[in-house]
Scaffold this active site. Structure first.
Site, PDB file in Angstrom:
ATOM      1  N   ARG A   1      -0.808   9.361  -9.983  1.00 11.97           N
ATOM      2  CA  ARG A   1      -0.865   8.215  -9.075  1.00 11.97           C
ATOM      3  C   ARG A   1      -0.327   6.891  -9.754  1.00 11.97           C
ATOM      4  NH1 ARG A   1      -3.593   7.411  -4.910  1.00 11.97           N
ATOM      5  NH2 ARG A   1      -4.133   5.447  -5.488  1.00 11.97           N
TER       6      ARG A   1
ATOM      7  N   ARG B   1       0.294   7.724  -2.531  1.00 17.96           N
ATOM      8  CA  ARG B   1       0.322   9.093  -1.682  1.00 17.96           C
ATOM      9  C   ARG B   1       2.442   9.050  -2.026  1.00 17.96           C
ATOM     10  NH1 ARG B   1      -1.234   5.796   3.490  1.00 17.96           N
ATOM     11  NH2 ARG B   1      -2.005   4.970   2.167  1.00 17.96           N
TER      12      ARG B   1
ATOM     13  N   ARG C   1      -4.830  -1.737   8.190  1.00 17.42           N
ATOM     14  CA  ARG C   1      -6.118  -2.645   8.234  1.00 17.42           C
ATOM     15  C   ARG C   1      -6.082  -3.972   7.908  1.00 17.42           C
ATOM     16  NH1 ARG C   1      -7.712   2.359   6.624  1.00 17.42           N
ATOM     17  NH2 ARG C   1      -6.873   2.919   4.468  1.00 17.42           N
TER      18      ARG C   1
ATOM     19  N   ASN D   1       0.866   3.356  -2.993  1.00 21.12           N
ATOM     20  CA  ASN D   1       1.692   4.010  -3.975  1.00 21.12           C
ATOM     21  C   ASN D   1       1.168   5.296  -4.604  1.00 21.12           C
ATOM     22  OD1 ASN D   1       2.169   1.659  -4.854  1.00 21.12           O
ATOM     23  ND2 ASN D   1       1.028   0.676  -6.376  1.00 21.12           N
TER      24      ASN D   1
ATOM     25  N   HIS E   1       2.278   4.023  -9.529  1.00 22.43           N
ATOM     26  CA  HIS E   1       2.057   2.190  -9.537  1.00 22.43           C
ATOM     27  C   HIS E   1       3.620   1.446 -10.178  1.00 22.43           C
ATOM     28  CE1 HIS E   1      -1.560   2.471  -7.732  1.00 22.43           C
ATOM     29  NE2 HIS E   1      -2.867   3.649  -8.639  1.00 22.43           N
TER      30      HIS E   1
ATOM     31  N   SER F   1      -7.905  -5.403  -5.483  1.00 16.53           N
ATOM     32  CA  SER F   1      -8.805  -5.896  -4.317  1.00 16.53           C
ATOM     33  C   SER F   1      -9.837  -5.712  -5.425  1.00 16.53           C
ATOM     34  CB  SER F   1      -8.964  -4.984  -3.128  1.00 16.53           C
ATOM     35  OG  SER F   1      -9.385  -3.923  -3.323  1.00 16.53           O
TER      36      SER F   1
ATOM     37  N   ASP G   1       0.756  -1.720  -0.070  1.00 20.03           N
ATOM     38  CA  ASP G   1      -0.187  -0.281   0.283  1.00 20.03           C
ATOM     39  C   ASP G   1       0.812   1.245   0.304  1.00 20.03           C
ATOM     40  OD1 ASP G   1      -2.346   1.515   0.199  1.00 20.03           O
ATOM     41  OD2 ASP G   1      -2.611   1.350   2.065  1.00 20.03           O
TER      42      ASP G   1
ATOM     43  N   SER H   1      -8.189  -4.911   4.597  1.00 21.24           N
ATOM     44  CA  SER H   1      -8.560  -4.220   4.055  1.00 21.24           C
ATOM     45  C   SER H   1      -9.099  -5.775   2.823  1.00 21.24           C
ATOM     46  CB  SER H   1      -7.369  -3.965   2.665  1.00 21.24           C
ATOM     47  OG  SER H   1      -7.660  -2.843   3.852  1.00 21.24           O
TER      48      SER H   1
ATOM     49  N   GLU I   1       1.375 -13.223  12.779  1.00 23.42           N
ATOM     50  CA  GLU I   1       1.156 -11.715  13.119  1.00 23.42           C
ATOM     51  C   GLU I   1       1.560 -11.017  12.052  1.00 23.42           C
ATOM     52  OE1 GLU I   1       2.478 -12.183  16.371  1.00 23.42           O
ATOM     53  OE2 GLU I   1       1.834 -14.219  16.709  1.00 23.42           O
TER      54      GLU I   1
ATOM     55  N   LEU J   1      10.492 -20.380  -4.739  1.00 23.93           N
ATOM     56  CA  LEU J   1       9.605 -19.941  -3.676  1.00 23.93           C
ATOM     57  C   LEU J   1       7.909 -20.035  -4.826  1.00 23.93           C
ATOM     58  CD1 LEU J   1       8.600 -16.568  -2.032  1.00 23.93           C
ATOM     59  CD2 LEU J   1       9.514 -16.380  -3.870  1.00 23.93           C
TER      60      LEU J   1
HETATM   61  C1  IPE Z   1      -5.654  -2.724  -0.196  1.00 20.68           C
HETATM   62  O1  IPE Z   1      -5.075  -1.419  -0.524  1.00 20.68           O
HETATM   63  C2  IPE Z   1      -5.111  -3.667  -1.342  1.00 20.68           C
HETATM   64  C3  IPE Z   1      -4.299  -3.311  -1.953  1.00 20.68           C
HETATM   65  C4  IPE Z   1      -3.211  -3.275  -1.672  1.00 20.68           C
HETATM   66  C5  IPE Z   1      -4.247  -4.163  -3.717  1.00 20.68           C
HETATM   67  P1  IPE Z   1      -6.180   0.001  -0.288  1.00 20.68           P
HETATM   68  O2  IPE Z   1      -5.361   1.099  -0.668  1.00 20.68           O
HETATM   69  O3  IPE Z   1      -7.358  -0.689  -1.492  1.00 20.68           O
HETATM   70  O4  IPE Z   1      -6.701  -0.640   0.680  1.00 20.68           O
HETATM   71  P2  IPE Z   1      -7.646   0.711   1.420  1.00 20.68           P
HETATM   72  O5  IPE Z   1      -9.019   1.291   1.043  1.00 20.68           O
HETATM   73  O6  IPE Z   1      -7.479   1.503   1.985  1.00 20.68           O
HETATM   74  O7  IPE Z   1      -8.426  -0.026   2.737  1.00 20.68           O
HETATM   75  C1  IPE Z   2      -1.705   0.210  -3.117  1.00 22.54           C
HETATM   76  O1  IPE Z   2      -1.418   1.846  -3.842  1.00 22.54           O
HETATM   77  C2  IPE Z   2      -1.620  -0.454  -4.720  1.00 22.54           C
HETATM   78  C3  IPE Z   2      -3.525  -0.675  -5.116  1.00 22.54           C
HETATM   79  C4  IPE Z   2      -4.076  -0.729  -3.727  1.00 22.54           C
HETATM   80  C5  IPE Z   2      -3.212  -1.004  -6.403  1.00 22.54           C
HETATM   81  P1  IPE Z   2      -2.461   2.447  -3.013  1.00 22.54           P
HETATM   82  O2  IPE Z   2      -3.273   3.383  -5.358  1.00 22.54           O
HETATM   83  O3  IPE Z   2      -3.604   2.358  -2.515  1.00 22.54           O
HETATM   84  O4  IPE Z   2      -2.045   3.840  -2.462  1.00 22.54           O
HETATM   85  P2  IPE Z   2      -2.640   4.792  -1.714  1.00 22.54           P
HETATM   86  O5  IPE Z   2      -3.471   4.324  -0.581  1.00 22.54           O
HETATM   87  O6  IPE Z   2      -3.770   5.562  -2.376  1.00 22.54           O
HETATM   88  O7  IPE Z   2      -0.982   5.485  -1.222  1.00 22.54           O
HETATM   89 MG    MG Z   3      -3.541   2.504  -0.562  1.00 26.70          MG
END
Ligand code: IPE
Ligand code: IPE
Ligand code: MG
Length: 246
Positions: A38, A29, A199, A27, A42, A70, A25, A201, A212, A136
Site C-alpha cells: 500500500r 487499490r 461518500r 492509493n 501512497h 482523516s 482516494d 467520509s 456540487e 493559490l
Molecule cells: C477518506 O478516505 C480520507 C482521505 C482521503 C484522506 P478513506 O479511504 O479513509 O475513506 P473510507 O474509509 O473509504 O470512507
Molecule cells: C487514500 O487512499 C489515502 C488516504 C486515505 C491516506 P487509501 O489509502 O484510502 O486507498 P484505498 O481506498 O484503500 O484504495
Molecule cells: Mg480509501
C-alpha cells in the site's frame, strides 16, 4: 471568474470553480492492482498531489482543499500510519521551497496535536513562510474530521455562552462558521472524490451544504489534469439553485 478551453468542447470557455475540494482516494487499490504494498500507492499519490497543485494554478483555481488524512485514518495499522507520516515529512521538506516560489499559500486544517513534534514544526513553517502568497490558497486537511471540527466550534461557543460573554441569540450560522477551522475560506463549489467511492467520509460536512459533487472512477495516483478538467466540465453543466427557483 477565470476561463479555460474545455477539452470536450474546445470552442466553449469553461467556468472554473473558485474552490475545488478533493477526497484523494484509492492509493491502496492502485498498489494492490500492481501487486505492490500500500505504501507504494501512497508514494504515487504524492506525485498526483504535485500534478494537481500545478494544474490548479494553471487553470486559475483560487482555492484548492485536499483531504490528506482523516481523524479515522489513525485507526489504520501502525506501519501504514508511519509510512504516511514519513511521506508527509518528506513532502513538506522537499516541496515547501517550490510551493512558495510558485506563490502558493498553505493552510493546514485538522487536529495537529496528534502529529510528532517535528511534523508540527514543519506544518507551522509551511504556513508562516507562505502566508503572504496569493496565487493559490492550498488547504491540506490532515488528521481532519468534520464532526470533530464542528464539536470544537460548539465547545468554544458554549464556553462563551456559559460565561455570559455571548447570549444564546448570538449563536448564528455566521458565528458557527467563524469558529470552524476553515474560517475565511469560501465554501467549496466543487468536491471531487476519486476511486469510485461515493461518500463524504467526514470531510467538510458544514461547508459542503451546497457543493456540487463529482465522483470519478480514477484511482488517486492516476489522477491528472485531464481528470480535473473533466470534473470542472461536469461542474460547468450543473444548475446550482441554492434552494431557490431559477
Ligand atoms: C477518506 O478516505 C480520507 C482521505 C482521503 C484522506 P478513506 O479511504 O479513509 O475513506 P473510507 O474509509 O473509504 O470512507
Ligand atoms: C487514500 O487512499 C489515502 C488516504 C486515505 C491516506 P487509501 O489509502 O484510502 O486507498 P484505498 O481506498 O484503500 O484504495
Ligand atoms: Mg480509501
Amino acid at each position: 471568474m477565470a476561463v479555460l478551453s474545455s477539452q470536450s468542447h474546445p470552442s466553449e470557455p469553461l467556468s472554473v470553480p473558485r474552490h475545488v475540494a478533493i477526497i484523494m482516494d484509492g492509493n491502496g487499490r492502485w498498489a494492490r492492482g500492481r501487486g505492490r504494498p500500500r505504501t507504494m500507492g501512497h508514494r504515487a499519490g504524492v506525485e498526483a498531489v504535485r500534478r494537481t497543485i500545478e494544474a490548479s494554478v494553471e487553470l486559475g483555481i483560487e482555492y484548492l482543499t485536499l483531504y490528506g488524512f482523516s481523524t479515522e485514518n489513525w485507526k489504520r495499522p501502525e506501519s501504514e500510519v508511519n509510512d504516511l507520516m514519513g511521506l508527509l515529512r518528506l513532502f513538506l521538506k522537499r516541496e515547501l521551497a517550490n510551493l512558495h516560489k510558485n506563490g502558493i499559500k498553505i493552510r493546514i486544517i485538522g487536529d495537529r496535536s496528534r502529529f510528532a513534534e517535528d511534523i508540527r514544526e514543519l506544518l507551522s513553517k509551511a504556513e508562516q513562510q507562505t502566508s503572504e502568497n496569493t496565487r493559490l490558497n492550498l488547504t491540506i486537511a490532515l488528521s481532519y474530521g468534520a464532526r470533530a471540527e464542528i464539536t470544537d466550534a460548539m465547545r468554544e461557543i458554549a464556553k462563551k455562552v456559559a460565561s455570559g460573554e455571548l447570549s444564546v441569540d448570538a449563536v448564528t450560522e455566521d458565528l458557527i462558521e467563524q469558529n470552524l477551522s476553515t474560517v475565511g475560506i469560501p465554501d467549496p463549489d466543487l468536491l471531487i472524490r476519486t476511486s469510485g467511492e461515493q461518500r463524504i467520509s467526514n470531510f467538510l460536512l458544514w461547508q459542503s451544504a451546497y457543493t456540487e459533487f463529482v465522483f470519478e472512477d480514477v484511482l488517486w495516483p492516476d489522477f491528472d489534469r485531464s481528470h480535473l478538467e473533466k470534473a470542472i466540465d461536469n461542474f460547468a453543466g450543473r444548475e446550482r439553485r441554492f434552494g431557490a427557483v431559477i
